[in-house]
Motif scaffolding. Structure first.
Motif, short mmCIF file in Angstrom:
data_model
loop_
_atom_site.label_atom_id
_atom_site.label_comp_id
_atom_site.label_asym_id
_atom_site.label_seq_id
_atom_site.Cartn_x
_atom_site.Cartn_y
_atom_site.Cartn_z
N ASN A 584 -56.04 -45.24 -50.13
CA ASN A 584 -56.74 -45.35 -48.64
C ASN A 584 -57.82 -44.55 -48.38
O ASN A 584 -58.86 -44.86 -48.21
CB ASN A 584 -56.16 -46.53 -47.21
CG ASN A 584 -55.24 -47.60 -48.18
OD1 ASN A 584 -55.56 -48.10 -48.87
ND2 ASN A 584 -54.47 -47.78 -47.37
N GLU A 585 -57.14 -43.10 -48.23
CA GLU A 585 -57.97 -42.47 -47.81
C GLU A 585 -59.44 -41.40 -49.45
O GLU A 585 -60.48 -41.58 -48.91
CB GLU A 585 -57.16 -40.74 -47.54
CG GLU A 585 -58.51 -39.72 -46.86
CD GLU A 585 -57.38 -38.29 -47.19
OE1 GLU A 585 -57.87 -37.62 -46.78
OE2 GLU A 585 -56.42 -38.25 -47.92
N PHE A 586 -59.05 -42.10 -50.44
CA PHE A 586 -60.01 -42.20 -51.30
C PHE A 586 -60.87 -42.83 -51.39
O PHE A 586 -62.34 -42.56 -51.13
CB PHE A 586 -58.85 -41.84 -52.68
CG PHE A 586 -60.26 -41.77 -53.23
CD1 PHE A 586 -60.67 -40.54 -54.24
CD2 PHE A 586 -60.37 -43.16 -54.65
CE1 PHE A 586 -61.82 -40.84 -55.52
CE2 PHE A 586 -61.47 -42.73 -55.51
CZ PHE A 586 -62.59 -41.77 -56.19
N TYR A 587 -60.70 -44.00 -51.09
CA TYR A 587 -61.23 -45.07 -50.74
C TYR A 587 -61.90 -45.17 -49.45
O TYR A 587 -63.49 -45.47 -50.43
CB TYR A 587 -61.03 -46.65 -51.12
CG TYR A 587 -60.44 -47.53 -52.32
CD1 TYR A 587 -59.90 -46.51 -53.31
CD2 TYR A 587 -60.77 -48.17 -52.48
CE1 TYR A 587 -59.60 -47.16 -54.43
CE2 TYR A 587 -59.84 -49.35 -53.62
CZ TYR A 587 -60.02 -48.53 -54.64
OH TYR A 587 -59.49 -48.88 -56.23
N ARG A 588 -61.34 -44.83 -48.47
CA ARG A 588 -62.40 -44.95 -47.27
C ARG A 588 -63.41 -43.46 -47.84
O ARG A 588 -64.56 -43.56 -46.99
CB ARG A 588 -62.43 -44.24 -46.13
CG ARG A 588 -60.83 -45.66 -45.77
CD ARG A 588 -60.73 -44.60 -44.43
NE ARG A 588 -59.23 -43.95 -44.25
CZ ARG A 588 -58.18 -44.29 -44.38
NH1 ARG A 588 -57.94 -45.11 -44.97
NH2 ARG A 588 -57.52 -42.57 -44.35
N THR A 589 -63.28 -42.30 -48.15
CA THR A 589 -64.30 -41.68 -48.84
C THR A 589 -65.66 -41.97 -50.14
O THR A 589 -66.21 -42.08 -49.64
CB THR A 589 -63.33 -40.17 -49.66
OG1 THR A 589 -62.41 -39.80 -48.16
CG2 THR A 589 -64.25 -39.20 -49.69
N ALA A 590 -64.73 -42.56 -50.74
CA ALA A 590 -65.13 -43.04 -52.02
C ALA A 590 -67.12 -43.83 -51.27
O ALA A 590 -67.79 -43.67 -51.46
CB ALA A 590 -64.60 -43.14 -53.40
N LEU A 591 -66.75 -44.65 -50.18
CA LEU A 591 -67.04 -46.10 -49.46
C LEU A 591 -68.18 -45.25 -48.61
O LEU A 591 -69.28 -45.31 -49.44
CB LEU A 591 -66.57 -46.88 -49.17
CG LEU A 591 -67.16 -47.98 -48.34
CD1 LEU A 591 -67.13 -48.48 -49.36
CD2 LEU A 591 -66.08 -48.81 -48.21
N LYS A 592 -67.72 -44.08 -47.81
CA LYS A 592 -68.40 -43.59 -47.59
C LYS A 592 -69.94 -42.61 -48.05
O LYS A 592 -71.05 -42.85 -47.68
CB LYS A 592 -68.61 -42.48 -46.71
CG LYS A 592 -68.62 -41.87 -45.54
CD LYS A 592 -68.10 -40.77 -44.47
CE LYS A 592 -68.97 -39.62 -43.68
NZ LYS A 592 -68.60 -38.74 -42.58
#
Length: 909
Positions: A584-592
Motif C-alpha cells: 500500500n505504501e508503494f502504491y501510494r507513492t507510485a500513484l503520487k
C-alpha cells in the motif's frame, strides 16, 4: 482557372500585393471584387476574380519578357493570347505601390484597359493616374461605374465624362474628376457571385468570407470606413444566409465563416435571425464563425452574445485601440474602457472561445505614460478573460480622409511619411511630441513581449480553465483556427501540445471525476514519444533537465498505453518492494508520482482501451511516402497553379544507409545522384536494434557527419526510428544504450548541419532548392524543418525567392531588359524584429548601422525603384560624397551586403 480567349467584354478583377508585405489575400477574400464581377456579368460581360501576388498576376498575363520604359508602351512582348479586354485592380493603403507599378506594367506591355478602385481610391489623384497610366480611377461603390466604363471602352457606348465617381486624364492631358453617385440603397437587389468560378492563392481554402452590409455608423478618428461611408445599408438575413448556403453546397469543407462587416452586431433582432439561420445550417454542415462588434452594441444587448455562441460563434473582435481614457476620447470610440472591460467579462462568462482586440501603439498623443496605461489595461483584460482574450497591436496607419490624417496636429502627431514609403506594416510612419518613430517601434516590440509573458504567466499559474485549453486544441484540430494562446503559449510546450491535442481528439480523457480506484484500471500513455521526451545521456534519464529517480524512470517507461495503472504498479513493485514497508505504501507513492506526471502533462489516460497502441504513434517528420520514391529519387508531382503549368524536375534523391554501408560507396552514390540532376540527397539511416551494435551506429553516424561536411546543404541525414514508435519503452540495458546511441547520433548529425549553416558553407542555389522542394511538392527536407525554419531572416528571404516573387541581383538577366536601377529593393518582414534601438542607434545582430545604412534600409520596402532611392539618398547625403557616382557606388555596396545577409531581396514590379 477559367479564362475566356479573345472574348469581347472580358475583365479580370485582381486583388494583388507583393509577397512579404502582409499578404492579406492569403486569409481574406476579395469580396468587393466578387460583387463587381457578379454585377457586370448580369449586365452581359464575363468576369474573373483573382487574389494573389503581383508575380502570379504577371504569369497570368503570360508576358515572358518586358521592358519598363516608354519605348515599349502599349506593345506586347510575349503576351499570352488568353488575356482580358480590361483589368480592374483593388487598391488599399498597403497595396497602393503594387497597384501603381502593376498598372503601369500592363499599360506598357499590352493594350488592356486598366481601372483602379477600392478604399484608397479617394486619395488617388492626378499624380497616381499619370504614374500608373491607368485609364480611370473609380471612387466609391464600383458596380455602376465599372459597368459604364466597360460600355464606354469596350463597346463605345456613352461618354466617360458622364460616369459618376470616375477620375481620368483626358486626351489633352487634363485631370478630370466626376462627383460620386449616391450609394446603392437596396443591397438585396444586387446579384451574388457563385462559388468556385474564381481563382485565389489563398491558403485558407476552408474559410469563407461574406459581407452582409456596407458602411459603419461610427466615426472613429483613425478609421477609413467610418470616415467616408454614408450610413449603413444592410442585406436581408435570408439574402445573406442563401449566399452562405450556396457556398456550403459547393464546398461542404468550409469550416470557418468570416463575417467581414465592420460592425456586425448592430441590431439584436437581426442577430437573433442570423443565429437561428446559422444554427439550422450547422445541423448539416460543420462550421464555426467570426464577427466584429462595437463594444457599445454588446453592452446594450448582452443577451445576444450567448445566443450567437450557441449558433457557432467562436471568435469575435472588438475595438480596443488604447488603454488610456484620454486617447480613447480623442479616437471618438463612443465606448469607454469600462465598456470594453465589461464586454470581455461578458464574453468570458458566456463561454466565447476567443475574443480578440487590437491596440494602436504610437498613435494619437502617445507618450510613455499612455503606453503604460495601454499595457496595464491589456494585461487587465487578459486577467478578466484568461485563455480567451487575444490582444494584438499595430502602428497607426494614416488612412486617407480620416480625421487624424486630415488634421494630425490636433491629435498630437506628425506624419513623417504620408505615403508610407518606409513601411510595409513593420515601421512607424509618425512621431508624437515625445516619441520618435524608433521609440514607437521599441515600444510595440515591448508591448508584444509583455503580453506574451503575461499570457504565459497566467497559463503557468493554472488560471486558464482546463476545458478552455482543450477547446482551443479542438478548434484548431477541427477548424484550423490559431489564437495567440494556441500559437505562442500552449504549442510552445511540447508536452502541452501533445497532451491537449490528444485530449481534444478524444484519445485522452479527463480523469478528474473518477476515483483513484477507478483510475487504477485505466491505461496511462505518454503525451509525446518516450525518446522525444526523455534523454539518456551518460545513462542518466532526464526530462527537460529533470533527473528521474529509478522509480520515476520505471513508471514513465511503462506508460505506453498498453497496460493498466494497476498492472504497471504490480510489475514494478517486485523491483522496489524492499524499499517500502508495504504494498500500500508503494502504491501510494507510485500513484503520487504518476499524478505528478499528468500534472506536468507528460502522460494522459486513454479513453478507449485496451487496443491503444496506435494512439501513441505520430507521423514521421519526413513523409516520403506521400510522394513516392521512384528508383531512389523523390519526384515532386507536377504543379498546375492558376498562373499556368510549372514543371519542377526531381530535386531530391533518397539513399539508404545501414550498418553494411561503406563511406566510399555512399560518396559515389551521392556523386551519381548529383550528376543525374538532384540538388538534395537525403540519407535514410535505418538499423535493426537486434542486429546493429553501438559501434555500428557510431560508424553510420560518422559517415553521415562526413558526408554533411563534404556536401554542405546538399547531403542531409534522416533517422528512420519507426521501430521505437508505439512500443513500450524497454527497460533493458541493451535497449537503453541503443536508444541513447540513437539520440546521440541524431544530435551529432544535426549539429553538423547546424555548423554548415552557421559557417555559411551552403551556397544560395542549394538553400533555394530546399525551399523549392517544399513550395512545389509540399515535402520538407531535414534542412528546411530543422535548420532553416529556425532562422527567421533566412526563412523569410528564401520563402519569397522560392515562389518566384523576387530575384537576386547576381542572377539578373540584363538581356531581358532589366536594369538594376529599375529593381525594387524590399526588406524581409523579420528585419525590424531583429533590430534594437535602445542605445539610440539601430543595431541588427552585431551590426551597428550607419546613418546611410539605416536610411537605405528604411526605404527598402519594394515601393520605390532603386533609381528613386538613389535620388532620395542623394538629397540626404550628397554633401558627404564626392559626386553622385561615388554615392551610388557606396549605396550599391551597402545593398549588396544587405542582400548577402538576407535582409533584402528585389522585385521587378
Amino acid at each position: 482557372m477559367k479564362k475566356k480567349s479573345n472574348t469581347r467584354g472580358h475583365i479580370w478583377l485582381l486583388y494583388i500585393n507583393r509577397l512579404g508585405t502582409g499578404n492579406l489575400y492569403q486569409s481574406t477574400e476579395p469580396l468587393g471584387l466578387k460583387a463587381l464581377a457578379a454585377f457586370v456579368e448580369e449586365k452581359g460581360y464575363s468576369a474573373y476574380v483573382y487574389s494573389g501576388s503581383v508575380h502570379e498576376a504577371v504569369n497570368m498575363l503570360g508576358i515572358t519578357s518586358y521592358k519598363c520604359d516608354d519605348e515599349t508602351a502599349g506593345k506586347t512582348s510575349g503576351v499570352s493570347e488568353n488575356i482580358p479586354d480590361a483589368v480592374g485592380l483593388y487598391c488599399d493603403f498597403e497595396t497602393l505601390s503594387a497597384v501603381e507599378s502593376f498598372s503601369r506594367f500592363i499599360k506598357e506591355n499590352t493594350g488592356i484597359k486598366v481601372f483602379v478602385g477600392g478604399p484608397q481610391a479617394v486619395a488617388l489623384d492626378e499624380g497616381f493616374l499619370k504614374a500608373s497610366k491607368c485609364d480611370a480611377v473609380v471612387r466609391g461603390e464600383g458596380e455602376y461605374p465599372l459597368y459604364e466604363l466597360l460600355e464606354f471602352f469596350i463597346k463605345g457606348i456613352g461618354k466617360i465624362e458622364d460616369i459618376a465617381g470616375v477620375s481620368y486624364v483626358d486626351f489633352s492631358g487634363k485631370y478630370v474628376q466626376i462627383p460620386q453617385r449616391p450609394p446603392i440603397a437596396q443591397l438585396d437587389l444586387l446579384p451574388v457571385r457563385k462559388s468556385g468560378i474564381d481563382g485565389t492563392a489563398r491558403k485558407m481554402a476552408g474559410n469563407y468570407s461574406i459581407l452582409t452590409g456596407r458602411g459603419c455608423p461610427f466615426s472613429c478618428a483613425f478609421c477609413y470606413e467610418g470616415s467616408v461611408s454614408r450610413g449603413v445599408r444592410l442585406r436581408g438575413v435570408e439574402n445573406a444566409l442563401s449566399e452562405i448556403k450556396q457556398a456550403l453546397e459547393f464546398n461542404p469543407n468550409i469550416k470557418y465563416i468570416w463575417f467581414a462587416d465592420d460592425t456586425f452586431t448592430l441590431n439584436p433582432a437581426r442577430m437573433e435571425a442570423f443565429s437561428k439561420g446559422l444554427t439550422e445550417l450547422r445541423k448539416k454542415y460543420d462550421f464555426v464563425w467570426f464577427c466584429e462588434c462595437h463594444p457599445s452594441t454588446m453592452i446594450k444587448w448582452p443577451e445576444t452574445l450567448p445566443m450567437m455562441i450557441d449558433a457557432g460563434l467562436v471568435r469575435m473582435q472588438i475595438g480596443m485601440e488604447s488603454g488610456d481614457p484620454g486617447i480613447i476620447k480623442l479616437y471618438k470610440k463612443r465606448a469607454s474602457l469600462d465598456d470594453i472591460a465589461a464586454v470581455v467579462e461578458l464574453a468570458y462568462k458566456s463561454g466565447l472561445p476567443q475574443l480578440t482586440g487590437n491596440m494602436i501603439i504610437g498613435g494619437a498623443a502617445e507618450n510613455k505614460n499612455t503606453f503604460k496605461h495601454t499595457l496595464a489595461f491589456a494585461k487587465k483584460l487578459i486577467d478578466i478573460g484568461p485563455g480567451m482574450t487575444d490582444i494584438t497591436s499595430t502602428f497607426f496607419i494614416p488612412l486617407p480622409k480620416t480625421a487624424i490624417t486630415e488634421s494630425p496636429s490636433e491629435f498630437g502627431i506628425k506624419i513623417l511619411d504620408p505615403d508610407s514609403y518606409t513601411s510595409i506594416g513593420d515601421m512607424a510612419v509618425i512621431e508624437t511630441k515625445s516619441l520618435s518613430r524608433e521609440r514607437i517601434i521599441t515600444m510595440r516590440r515591448e508591448f508584444t513581449r509583455q503580453i506574451i509573458l503575461k499570457m504565459n504567466y497566467v497559463y503557468k499559474k493554472g488560471r486558464v480553465p482546463f476545458q478552455r485549453i482543450v477547446n482551443e486544441f479542438a478548434i484548431n484540430g477541427n477548424y484550423c483556427l490559431e489564437s495567440n494562446w494556441y500559437k505562442t503559449v500552449y504549442s510552445q510546450d511540447k508536452f502541452a501540445g501533445g497532451y491537449y491535442k490528444k485530449m481534444a481528439a478524444g484519445v485522452f480523457f479527463d480523469k478528474s471525476r473518477i476515483s483513484d480506484a477507478e483510475l487504477m484500471n485505466r491505461c496511462p500513455a505518454v503525451s509525446v514519444r518516450h525518446l522525444e521526451m526523455m534523454t539518456l545521456d551518460d545513462g542518466i534519464p532526464k526530462i527537460d533537465g529533470y533527473v528521474l529517480s529509478p522509480l520515476e524512470y520505471s513508471l514513465i517507461s511503462k506508460c505506453s498505453g498498453n497496460f493498466s495503472l494497476s498492472s504497471i504498479f504490480e510489475e514494478i513493485f517486485v523491483f522496489f518492494e524492499r524499499n517500502y514497508r508495504s504494498r500500500n505504501e508503494f502504491y501510494r507513492t507510485a500513484l503520487k508520482i504518476v499524478k505528478n506526471f499528468e500534472k506536468k502533462l507528460w502522460i494522459g489516460y486513454l479513453k478507449n482501451q485496451p487496443d491503444c497502441l496506435n494512439y501513441c504513434s505520430e507521423p514521421v517528420a519526413l513523409e516520403l511516402n506521400l510522394y513516392g520514391i521512384n528508383n531512389g529519387e523523390l519526384t515532386p508531382s507536377d504543379v498546375t497553379p492558376d498562373c499556368g503549368p510549372k514543371i519542377i524536375p526531381a530535386i531530391q534523391s533518397i539513399i539508404k544507409m545501414n550498418n553494411y554501408s561503406e563511406f566510399d560507396e555512399l560518396r559515389r552514390t551521392v556523386e551519381k545522384k548529383l550528376k543525374s540532376g538532384s540538388k538534395i540527397v537525403t540519407g535514410i539511416i535505418s538499423a535493426d536494434c537486434s542486429k546493429t551494435s553501438i559501434d555500428e551506429i557510431q560508424k553510420i553516424t560518422e559517415m553521415a557527419v562526413s558526408l554533411v561536411a563534404k556536401y554542405p546543404g546538399i547531403f542531409e541525414a534522416f533517422y528512420d526510428d519507426k521501430q521505437f514508435y508505439g512500443t513500450a519503452f524497454e527497460m533493458t540495458a541493451k535497449y537503453e544504450s541503443y536508444a541513447a546511441a540513437w539520440q546521440a547520433a541524431k544530435s551529432k548529425v544535426l549539429a553538423g548541419m547546424e555548423r554548415a549553416a552557421d559557417n555559411k558553407k551552403i551556397d544560395f542555389k542549394t538553400i533555394l532548392a530546399h525551399f523549392e522542394l517544399r513550395e512545389f511538392s509540399g515535402v520538407s527536407s531535414v534542412y528546411y524543418d530543422k535548420i532553416f525554419f529556425a532562422r527567421p531572416l533566412l526563412y523569410n528571404y528564401f520563402t519569397i525567392m522560392s515562389r518566384g516573387a523576387a530575384i537576386k541581383t547576381a542572377f539578373l538577366n540584363k538581356d531581358a531588359g532589366h536594369t538594376e536601377s529599375s529593381l525594387r529593393p524590399q526588406r524581409t518582414m523579420a528585419i525590424w524584429l531583429a533590430a534594437d534601438f535602445s542605445g539610440g542607434y539601430p543595431v541588427i545582430g552585431r551590426d551597428v548601422l550607419s546613418p546611410l545604412e539605416y536610411e537605405l534600409l528604411l526605404y527598402c520596402t519594394g515601393k520605390l525603384t532603386l533609381e528613386k532611392i538613389y535620388g532620395i539618398m542623394n538629397e540626404k547625403f550628397s554633401k558627404f560624397f564626392d559626386g553622385f557616382n561615388e554615392l551610388k557606388q557606396t549605396i550599391n555596396r551597402v545593398l549588396l551586403d544587405f542582400e548577402e545577409k538576407y535582409w533584402i531581396f528585389y522585385s521587378r514590379i
